[in-house]
Write an enzyme that holds these catalytic residues in place. Structure first.
Site, PDB file in Angstrom:
ATOM      1  CB  SER A  33      -0.907   0.026   1.233  1.00 42.46           C
ATOM      2  OG  SER A  33      -1.616   1.254   1.276  1.00 42.46           O
ATOM      3  CE  LYS A  58      -2.872   9.954 -10.201  1.00 39.45           C
ATOM      4  NZ  LYS A  58      -2.320   8.787 -10.798  1.00 39.45           N
TER       5      LYS A  58
END
Length: 93
Positions: free
Chosen positions: A23, A91
């Site tokens: 992550s 995005k």
């Protein structure tokens, strides 16, 4: 990541490529990676895509796409990474 690794494994080169799947929001992991390796180039492509799904999950989108990217950029500056390549098609934030 798998496909990229498979392709690069067959290219003769003299560079050390390290692959991590983790992550980008995990401060401990990111700090450990940067402190353990002398990183010259980062290819960052960890943004969640699909705007319609991220609109339904804004907290997760912002945490991953904004905070995760900032954490990598901040560490890149701190550890003098030479190049930071942000790979982005769309995005969600």
């Amino acid at each position: 990541m798998f496909n990229i690794k498979e392709e690069l494994d067959h290219v003769p080169n003299k560079i050390n490529i390290v692959y991590y799947i983790d992550s980008v929001t995990d401060v401990e992991v990111i700090n450990k990676i940067f402190s353990f390796h002398k990183i010259d180039i980062i290819f960052h492509a960890a943004a969640y895509k699909h705007v319609n799904m991220m609109e339904l999950n804004p907290r997760t989108a912002i945490l991953n796409n904004v905070y995760g990217c900032k954490l990598l950029v901040d560490n890149s500056i701190k550890y003098n990474v030479k190049k930071f390549v942000l790979i982005s098609s769309d995005k969600a934030v």
